[in-house]
Design an enzyme around this catalytic site. Sequence first.
Site, PDB file in Angstrom:
ATOM      1  N   GLN A 186      25.149  45.174  34.149  1.00  0.00           N
ATOM      2  CA  GLN A 186      26.122  46.135  34.461  1.00  0.00           C
ATOM      3  C   GLN A 186      26.742  46.699  33.141  1.00  0.00           C
ATOM      4  O   GLN A 186      26.514  47.842  33.009  1.00  0.00           O
ATOM      5  CB  GLN A 186      27.365  45.480  35.233  1.00  0.00           C
ATOM      6  CG  GLN A 186      28.596  46.446  35.583  1.00  0.00           C
ATOM      7  CD  GLN A 186      29.641  45.947  36.406  1.00  0.00           C
ATOM      8  OE1 GLN A 186      29.302  45.780  37.606  1.00  0.00           O
ATOM      9  NE2 GLN A 186      30.954  45.511  35.795  1.00  0.00           N
TER      10      GLN A 186
ATOM     11  N   GLU B 111      33.834  39.494  33.108  1.00  0.00           N
ATOM     12  CA  GLU B 111      34.546  39.401  34.836  1.00  0.00           C
ATOM     13  C   GLU B 111      35.892  40.212  34.365  1.00  0.00           C
ATOM     14  O   GLU B 111      36.640  39.865  35.123  1.00  0.00           O
ATOM     15  CB  GLU B 111      34.660  38.233  35.296  1.00  0.00           C
ATOM     16  CG  GLU B 111      32.934  37.871  35.793  1.00  0.00           C
ATOM     17  CD  GLU B 111      32.415  38.911  36.495  1.00  0.00           C
ATOM     18  OE1 GLU B 111      32.851  39.577  37.734  1.00  0.00           O
ATOM     19  OE2 GLU B 111      31.283  39.176  36.252  1.00  0.00           O
TER      20      GLU B 111
END
EC number: 1.3.3.6
Length: 664
Positions: A137, A424
């Site tokens: 990502q 994250e």
Amino acid sequence: MEGIDHLADERNKAEFDVEDMKIVWAGSRHAFEVSDRIARLVASDPVFEKSNRARLSRKELFKSTLRKCAHAFKRIIELRLNEEEAGRLRHFIDQPAYVDLHWGMFVPAIKGQGTEEQQKKWLSLANKMQIIGCYAQTELGHGSNVQGLETTATFDPKTDEFVIHTPTQTASKWWPGGLGKVSTHAVVYARLITNGKDYGIHGFIVQLRSLEDHSPLPNITVGDIGTKMGNGAYNSMDNGFLMFDHVRIPRDQMLMRLSKVTREGEYVPSDVPKQLVYGTMVYVRQTIVADASNALSRAVCIATRYSAVRRQFGAHNGGIETQVIDYKTQQNRLFPLLASAYAFRFVGEWLKWLYTDVTERLAASDFATLPEAHACTAGLKSLTTTATADGIEECRKLCGGHGYLWCSGLPELFAVYVPACTYEGDNVVLQLQVARFLMKTVAQLGSGKVPVGTTAYMGRAAHLLQCRSGVQKAEDWLNPDVVLEAFEARALRMAVTCAKNLSKFENQEQGFQELLADLVEAAIAHCQLIVVSKFIAKLEQDIGGKGVKKQLNNLCYIYALYLLHKHLGDFLSTNCITPKQASLANDQLRSLYTQVRPNAVALVDAFNYTDHYLNSVLGRYDGNVYPKLFEEALKDPLNDSVVPDGYQEYLRPVLQQQLRTARL
């Protein structure tokens, strides 16, 4: 001396049953027995030796990681370990590796976003590790701003394929663990474009390397991003970069649980609620909070044991010196971290329950609690990882100069853990997400909508905005209602103040940008309240074992009152308490330190960590620190010879004043 427990006197002082506390820490007797058995299995296996990591080159370290992962998978198969046992095995091996991303991100992404057909196809391969995956990502130019990702996936109706492309250098995938050298496949996040329209970020399964010889497939450029902070540490992980040059994949490799593209190129959202993605996010962040407790407790275990072994000053007439742990300055730095480790453990337990609750609600199409759960997990991820990273570094300082040695276990632990503050979700950005949620909640207070979950206290705004603490003596700070009210009033008043200041701006977004620092502080106050409240809730449960609840009670109030001391400005400026009451809180805090002192070593023994897992000379169970420090020093390659390599070429000319004629 070998075989002698140098900490035996400390353990004999304990006022509670350590074995019972081990069960509380583990969460259940079953969880304790599994962890204990697997930890000992790993510690007894020579393949999982890790004390030499700092002396390995990057290539040697990475190869040893590949060996350990292969051996671990072999043992899982041989011993027929279940999913829980296999997870504990990977945990206790304690070496960042590609399997962390394969099992922790790649597989969950397919489970959460793939159709049943896609799951059947890809998970059957992934579960047997016939393919190894990562989660691609983050890009060179974008991390937190996922909507800003530049990689494109353009549908070609002529061939029924997506064309994956990296249009700019900043669009290069950058950081995914397991990507650099290992992963054969990746879930790649890219902008879906069909019929000339950009539909935003979607996930695609893309093969990166040949399953025959592991070479990158055509038009794919992939490699490792380079050495990271620390010796050993996260350098065992192949964090990578990835670029695509018009790479084609079949249409059915788009993860299609939430939306799909038809053969004709039509974009069709599915009936599955998009909110399901948040369920996965809650799960991932819950595991991060649990990891925070693990990492902080390791550091605290090392610092506590060494503080009990180390003696400095205080000797009179040739007597024995004072244990460092007996100094109040040491206790004031160490015991709040010990309390935090337990606090994060219990809020992590609660987050497991929250994940189950959210999952059940989502299955029933009940999204009422989702925004609150999302904000809560974002904030707790930020709070616990920041506190843990800072706490590990503080534990290193608590161990004095020896804490700086690699063999103390603390420098590597810090280097391994500190990325948690940015992966994250960047911690500051996450707290701003919490702040937006809090501002929305405050704005709705007058509308009749009742706040839920961790914001339920805001429903008592009328009381909390005007109440004053009734504390008159130090012992009053051991009343859970008194502590909770102080933390609730502080959190609410800080949020309301931010909301009032925001209302002064015609442009709310401009106001938000101006007040970012205040909003972050309000979010932190809210998250600290959550941790305090969940610790208190834990104490309301039926907890057995001699003296166990008493010790947890002490730790709970150390955690709360130390936060009050640390953020005293918040409590005073919002008029939650008076300076006199703050002074009484400090008096009670010192009293709690005195009560914890004889139990400190036993409280870290309750973590049940093997010496192999701690990997620390200073934190050894037997406290035999000084001889082992010498042993570790003598293992260093510099001590292979008494005269250093380079003496003749570079050192002798300096000493002999022959630099002018030396060939350097």
